[in-house]
Design an enzyme around this catalytic site. Structure first.
Site, short mmCIF file in Angstrom:
data_model
loop_
_atom_site.label_atom_id
_atom_site.label_comp_id
_atom_site.label_asym_id
_atom_site.label_seq_id
_atom_site.Cartn_x
_atom_site.Cartn_y
_atom_site.Cartn_z
N GLU A 11 -54.93 6.07 8.10
CA GLU A 11 -53.65 6.00 8.82
C GLU A 11 -52.84 7.28 8.58
O GLU A 11 -52.08 7.72 9.44
CB GLU A 11 -52.81 4.81 8.32
CG GLU A 11 -53.39 3.45 8.61
CD GLU A 11 -52.66 2.33 7.87
OE1 GLU A 11 -52.72 1.19 8.33
OE2 GLU A 11 -52.06 2.58 6.80
N ASP A 192 -53.97 -4.92 16.21
CA ASP A 192 -54.69 -6.13 16.62
C ASP A 192 -53.71 -7.24 16.99
O ASP A 192 -52.59 -7.27 16.50
CB ASP A 192 -55.61 -6.62 15.48
CG ASP A 192 -54.86 -6.72 14.15
OD1 ASP A 192 -54.77 -5.72 13.44
OD2 ASP A 192 -54.32 -7.82 13.85
N1 SAH Z 1 -60.22 -1.15 6.03
C1 SAH Z 1 -60.34 -2.51 6.44
C2 SAH Z 1 -59.05 -3.21 6.73
C3 SAH Z 1 -57.89 -2.79 5.89
S1 SAH Z 1 -56.70 -4.02 5.71
C4 SAH Z 1 -61.23 -2.56 7.65
O1 SAH Z 1 -61.73 -1.53 8.04
O2 SAH Z 1 -61.39 -3.65 8.23
C5 SAH Z 1 -55.60 -3.75 7.02
C6 SAH Z 1 -54.48 -2.79 6.80
O3 SAH Z 1 -53.79 -2.71 8.03
C7 SAH Z 1 -53.45 -3.23 5.78
O4 SAH Z 1 -52.90 -2.10 5.14
C8 SAH Z 1 -52.40 -4.00 6.61
O5 SAH Z 1 -51.07 -3.70 6.25
C9 SAH Z 1 -52.63 -3.55 8.05
N2 SAH Z 1 -52.93 -4.60 9.03
C10 SAH Z 1 -53.35 -4.34 10.30
N3 SAH Z 1 -53.54 -5.49 10.97
C11 SAH Z 1 -53.24 -6.51 10.14
C12 SAH Z 1 -53.27 -7.95 10.27
N4 SAH Z 1 -53.64 -8.55 11.39
N5 SAH Z 1 -52.92 -8.68 9.19
C13 SAH Z 1 -52.54 -8.09 8.04
N6 SAH Z 1 -52.52 -6.75 7.87
C14 SAH Z 1 -52.85 -5.95 8.90
#
Ligand code: SAH
Length: 227
Positions: A11, A192
């Site tokens: 990010e 998302d």
């Molecule tokens: N690297 C992992 C996901 C990281 S967790 C992967 O590739 O799947 C997600 C990060 O994005 C966290 O820092 C959170 O703050 C944010 N985030 C994005 N969408 C989210 C959601 N639906 N629920 C909770 N956190 C979310």
């Protein structure tokens, strides 16, 4: 002094490059710190056991407290991705400033006053609403939890909180800032729509690059306002 907290390296990368941010010569055990002009930028760093970014509340709280107590930070900005509830009709890569409140949806403590402590309900920066109108950005309530997915109970509490956006760090940063009486401004970019059958994790991966580009763009706009 102002600091910016971004949970994930992916990010932050575009912004770090745009600002020619330089890693501090001495790094903490938890978090990775950069200097960018008069801003200190912190990412959550890599977990020493798994090698992944330290997303979630514990690293966010520890780093926020360190920025305030050891580095003299008096104002914190958080920029990061989030999920949006389908009823909010938010679009992927849409940017929001968080106002007026930041909640938890997974701290359930059914005891007098502890329930209130668990829900958070922390005030976002009082400047958020006017900055949002200057930047022509919408505002929304944020609710945080330590899971990228959610249980039915999480969702019930999320909706009862009046939240539209869901992340994993906002409430932890807000709690630390509230303890120190320091304002927290949160800029959130949607990766998302978290309550669709298509899992948030798959949407997150598909949309992270576009959201991170938007994050860079909006932080640079905020920085120009010199708020
Ligand atoms: N690297 C992992 C996901 C990281 S967790 C992967 O590739 O799947 C997600 C990060 O994005 C966290 O820092 C959170 O703050 C944010 N985030 C994005 N969408 C989210 C959601 N639906 N629920 C909770 N956190 C979310």
């Amino acid at each position: 002094m102002r600091a910016l907290y971004i949970a994930m390296q992916a990010e932050a990368q575009g912004l770090l490059e745009a600002l020619d941010a330089q890693p501090l010569p001495e790094q903490p055990v938890i978090g990775t710190y950069y200097q960018a002009g008069d801003w200190l930028i912190a990412t959550s760093g890599k977990d020493r056991t798994t090698g992944v970014d330290c997303v979630g509340t514990e690293p966010a709280a520890l780093i926020a407290n360190d920025l305030i107590t050891r580095h003299g930070v008096t104002s914190l900005l958080n920029a990061g991705t989030c999920g949006a509830h389908s009823s909010s009709e938010a679009e992927i890569a849409q940017a929001f400033l968080i106002s007026p409140t930041i909640f938890n949806h997974d701290h359930r403590i059914p005891l007098p006053r502890f329930d209130e402590f668990g829900r958070g309900s922390h005030p976002a920066s009082p400047e958020a609403a006017s900055l949002a109108s200057q930047l022509d950005l919408p505002t929304a309530i944020l609710s945080s939890g330590n899971s990228l997915d959610h249980t039915e109970r999480d969702l019930e509490i999320f909706l009862a909180n009046g939240a539209r956006l869901k992340d994993m760090e906002g409430s932890a940063l807000a709690w630390v800032c509230r303890q120190h009486d320091i304002p927290l401004l949160c800029l959130k970019i949607v990766t998302d729509i978290f309550d669709l059958p298509h899992p948030a994790a798959a949407q997150f991966e598909a949309n992270l690059a576009a959201a991170s580009e938007r994050l860079t763009h909006e932080v640079l706009r905020l920085r120009e306002l010199d708020f």
